[in-house]
Design a protein around this motif. Structure first.
Motif, mmCIF file in Angstrom:
data_model
loop_
_atom_site.group_PDB
_atom_site.id
_atom_site.type_symbol
_atom_site.label_atom_id
_atom_site.label_comp_id
_atom_site.label_asym_id
_atom_site.label_seq_id
_atom_site.Cartn_x
_atom_site.Cartn_y
_atom_site.Cartn_z
ATOM 1 N N TRP A 167 0.844 -1.203 0.000
ATOM 2 C CA TRP A 167 0.000 0.000 0.000
ATOM 3 C C TRP A 167 0.882 1.256 0.000
ATOM 4 N N PRO A 168 1.624 1.495 -1.075
ATOM 5 C CA PRO A 168 2.579 2.609 -1.102
ATOM 6 C C PRO A 168 1.919 3.980 -0.951
ATOM 7 N N ALA A 169 0.667 4.109 -1.348
ATOM 8 C CA ALA A 169 -0.019 5.394 -1.211
ATOM 9 C C ALA A 169 -0.198 5.787 0.248
ATOM 10 N N TRP A 170 -0.100 4.814 1.141
ATOM 11 C CA TRP A 170 -0.259 5.067 2.573
ATOM 12 C C TRP A 170 1.087 5.205 3.275
ATOM 13 N N PHE A 171 2.146 5.430 2.510
ATOM 14 C CA PHE A 171 3.467 5.520 3.131
ATOM 15 C C PHE A 171 3.505 6.571 4.237
ATOM 16 N N ALA A 172 3.051 7.775 3.952
ATOM 17 C CA ALA A 172 3.200 8.870 4.923
ATOM 18 C C ALA A 172 2.525 8.571 6.261
ATOM 19 N N PRO A 173 1.235 8.217 6.301
ATOM 20 C CA PRO A 173 0.643 7.939 7.616
ATOM 21 C C PRO A 173 1.274 6.744 8.322
ATOM 22 N N MET A 174 1.623 5.698 7.559
ATOM 23 C CA MET A 174 2.252 4.530 8.187
ATOM 24 C C MET A 174 3.635 4.885 8.720
ATOM 25 N N ALA A 175 4.361 5.751 7.998
ATOM 26 C CA ALA A 175 5.698 6.153 8.448
ATOM 27 C C ALA A 175 5.619 6.977 9.727
ATOM 28 N N TRP A 176 4.638 7.865 9.820
ATOM 29 C CA TRP A 176 4.487 8.665 11.050
ATOM 30 C C TRP A 176 4.209 7.753 12.250
ATOM 31 N N VAL A 177 3.310 6.792 12.065
ATOM 32 C CA VAL A 177 2.943 5.898 13.176
ATOM 33 C C VAL A 177 4.123 5.004 13.556
ATOM 34 N N PHE A 178 4.752 4.393 12.553
ATOM 35 C CA PHE A 178 5.857 3.480 12.857
ATOM 36 C C PHE A 178 7.029 4.236 13.457
ATOM 37 N N GLY A 179 7.286 5.430 12.947
ATOM 38 C CA GLY A 179 8.365 6.234 13.505
ATOM 39 C C GLY A 179 8.114 6.580 14.957
ATOM 40 N N ALA A 180 6.874 6.930 15.271
ATOM 41 C CA ALA A 180 6.539 7.240 16.659
ATOM 42 C C ALA A 180 6.752 6.028 17.556
ATOM 43 N N LEU A 181 6.395 4.847 17.060
ATOM 44 C CA LEU A 181 6.593 3.630 17.840
ATOM 45 C C LEU A 181 8.078 3.304 17.996
ATOM 46 N N CYS A 182 8.892 3.683 17.006
ATOM 47 C CA CYS A 182 10.346 3.518 17.140
ATOM 48 C C CYS A 182 10.874 4.371 18.291
ATOM 49 N N PHE A 183 10.347 5.590 18.419
ATOM 50 C CA PHE A 183 10.767 6.454 19.522
ATOM 51 C C PHE A 183 10.329 5.860 20.863
ATOM 52 N N VAL A 184 9.155 5.250 20.886
ATOM 53 C CA VAL A 184 8.703 4.578 22.111
ATOM 54 C C VAL A 184 9.663 3.442 22.455
ATOM 55 N N THR A 185 10.062 2.661 21.438
ATOM 56 C CA THR A 185 10.996 1.561 21.653
ATOM 57 C C THR A 185 12.330 2.079 22.184
ATOM 58 N N ALA A 186 12.843 3.147 21.582
ATOM 59 C CA ALA A 186 14.107 3.722 22.034
ATOM 60 C C ALA A 186 13.973 4.254 23.460
ATOM 61 N N GLY A 187 12.840 4.896 23.752
ATOM 62 C CA GLY A 187 12.628 5.417 25.097
ATOM 63 C C GLY A 187 12.589 4.324 26.141
ATOM 64 N N SER A 188 11.937 3.217 25.811
ATOM 65 C CA SER A 188 11.873 2.100 26.756
ATOM 66 C C SER A 188 13.260 1.503 26.975
ATOM 67 N N ARG A 189 14.097 1.527 25.940
ATOM 68 C CA ARG A 189 15.461 1.010 26.079
ATOM 69 C C ARG A 189 16.308 1.942 26.951
ATOM 70 N N VAL A 190 16.067 3.245 26.840
ATOM 71 C CA VAL A 190 16.762 4.203 27.706
ATOM 72 C C VAL A 190 16.381 3.977 29.161
ATOM 73 N N LEU A 191 15.091 3.761 29.411
ATOM 74 C CA LEU A 191 14.647 3.499 30.780
ATOM 75 C C LEU A 191 15.244 2.198 31.315
#
Length: 204
Positions: A170-194
């Motif tokens: 679903w390449p037309a949905w790249f932007a919304p999927m990228a925003w969501v996945f990117g945000a979850l990556c930050f959550v993952t990184a934050g949990s690793r920092v904790l």
């Protein structure tokens, strides 16, 4: 999140194929580089507007990423092999979002930049934790036998591969999927920092 559950299911298959490749004198580093070539080929196809055609080399690339460790275990694992593996992995993970940005700079540029930054931060937290884990002689085999210490998280290799497949479908949905996945990556990184704060605080 899913890697530790999937590894017991796929490792016996990968190990059997790894032994077969090792008997044919195919090295783990050769498999790693073949996986990178396939991954970059997928990125080129995406950049030129063929995301569906990119699915085959993309998935074959990830198969090679699983097989290289199995080949190494069947022969002689090396520290350089682990270094090459993680370097090629990061190159692949960066190439796919970049390819979608190149395919549609105006539509995907900002979301793709955010996703790449999230990958960068998440990767930095992963590698920094691995360095400290090595310093403290920590070990874990929950995600298979690895050269580096692998910490778990909300998003791991399995989730990222599924995400890339979804982008190709679903390449037309790249932007919304990228925003969501990117945000979850930050959550993952934050949990690793904790986690690092809890494990390594007070350590010399």
């Amino acid at each position: 999140m899913l890697d530790a559950k999937i590894r017991p299911l796929i490792d016996p298959i990968l190990n059997a194929q790894g032994r077969r490749l090792a008997r044919r004198r195919i090295t783990a580093n050769q498999v790693t580089l073949a996986g990178l070539v396939l991954g970059l080929a997928a990125a080129v196809l995406i950049a030129f507007g063929h995301p569906l055609l990119a699915l085959a080399p993309l998935l074959l690339s990830r198969l090679a990423d699983g097989l290289d460790g199995a080949v190494a275990r069947a022969g002689q694992p090396s520290d350089f092999g682990g270094f090459l593996d993680i370097t090629c992995d990061f190159a692949f993970y960066g190439a796919i979002p970049l390819a979608f940005v190149l395919a549609d700079p105006s539509g995907n540029g900002v979301a793709g930049s955010f996703l790449l930054m999230a990958f960068y931060v998440n990767g930095a937290s992963f590698l920094a934790y691995a360095v400290l884990a090595e310093k403290h002689r920590m070990s874990s085999s929950a995600r298979g036998v690895k050269t580096l210490y692998f910490t778990g998280g909300l998003l791991e290799g399995t989730e990222t591969i599924a995400f890339f497949v979804a982008l190709c479908l679903w390449p037309a949905w790249f932007a919304p999927m990228a925003w969501v996945f990117g945000a979850l990556c930050f959550v993952t990184a934050g949990s690793r920092v904790l986690l690092a704060a809890r494990v390594f605080s007070g350590s010399a």
